[in-house]
Design an enzyme around this catalytic site. Sequence first.
Site: not given
Lengths: 230, 298
Positions: B1-3, B32, B149
């Site tokens: 996902m990652c933010g 995330r 993130t």
Amino acid sequence: MTHAMQFDLAKLSVREINQFLHHQLSGSGVDRIEILHPDGNHSIAVGMDADVAVDILGHAGYFIAGMNKRASVTVHGNVGWSVAENIMSGLVRVKGHASESAAASGHGGLVVIEGDASSRCGISMKGCDIVVGGSVGHFSAFMAQAGTLVVCGDAGPNLGDSLYEATIYVRGKIHSLGADAREEELQAADIERVSHLLAAAEIDCDASQFKRIASARSLYHWNADAHQEY
Amino acid sequence: MCGIVGLLVKREDFRERLGQLVTPMLDCMGTRGPDSAGLAVFHEPLESAQRRFGLFTAQVGFDWQAFHTDFTSSTGCEGSLRCVASHASKVSSIAVNDFKIWLKRAYPAVHLISVGRAIEMYKDEGHPGEIAERFHFRELQGTHAVGHTRMATESAVSPAHAHPYTAGEDFCLVHNGSLSNPFSIRRKLERRGITFETDNDTEAGCRFLEWRMREGDTLEQAIETSFSELDGFFTFLMATADRMVLVRDAFACKPAVAAETDDYVAVSSEFRALAHLPDIQSANVFEPAPEQIYSWTL
């Protein structure tokens, strides 16, 4: 008599509020709920099944009012992905903009986005009606099976790709139609249908200015000679 | 996902609050990307001969003070050093190449993670909230910051695989998404003498854009070229000494939301991360459109 209740997401979790809406609302006599400080939280008022008005006062996150039945949910702000996903009945209204996949797979009811909806609006819709006051992004009404998408602004690329029996009405410019979607002549019955939905959505627009987009139905049967070129 | 998160402040007095404003954004996006995080902060540029070198070592208890003394005695260059845990930020007027040569010879276990007159960078393994505490992100001051993130999907979890990625000077990039052709990009760049630190897809994207800019493209032209050269999904947030730039690929299936007021521009993967910002209710909050380049200048 109106019996209202207020919940504050600055103090309670989404889960606590949703548990009230699912298990304690019925029979409580409450017919109006206000939710303060949504602050982009996800999944607020999902799975509603009650004749109640829910007002979410601010910007909210993903999956707002998903699977809605009977309730009338209004978001006084923007929403993230998949608002009113799989809506069954009732009304979901977004006063601001909606991100991707608004009303995805919706079976019934009405979804109103007063601002813009993003890409994939009404993807795989199965009978709900959607009225967008602004524009929609790419691949809107992708594989839409039944229901109506009304767009008062413009539509992005690949509108109605692989469309089944849903109908799309667009007032503004269409960037491009997807495979098997085609423009058809606007009939009196279409104008009546659009007028009716605009009135229900409380959006003031001239229904005779819309273009009708529907399926050419040429993808309904597999054509091996097409060599995957559509 | 990652933010991803980014904040560029327009109001002078917000600069001293940059860390306070951006840290909750990063922490919030920990949902995330809980495995690692990073933040690049940009300052008023140093004078033209000086550079700030961002350094990282995995050696526990590394003696940064001895490193600093050794640097001064062996290179004859003055400078200052600020160290926080595994990271240090060294300011000196030594030539960048001379520093790289010295570092590789004298301290092969210390890695140069950023260089420039404006950039300062931290990235490491751990929950974004913990990392923010570890490196005192709340105390950081500056003009703009971009953070990330990470929820790793395509390469290992390590400090070097955390974002932001840098290439050249005062350029960094954070990425939500995944590239499908990072190795062909990498082979193309390696033939031109460009070296890579990791096998991460984002590093390929970052070095590709920086290579295009060194070849004379503007960042906008480099991004336009990337639309046909980079295959995959991306929301890229980039920063240079005086700009923050956002772009999403044509499918735009990796989210982004921007909020703009007279005082700041904030970008995040989700609105949740922006909800605490001052006066957010009156901000212009919008979803950046696919393949449109959004650039905000100081």
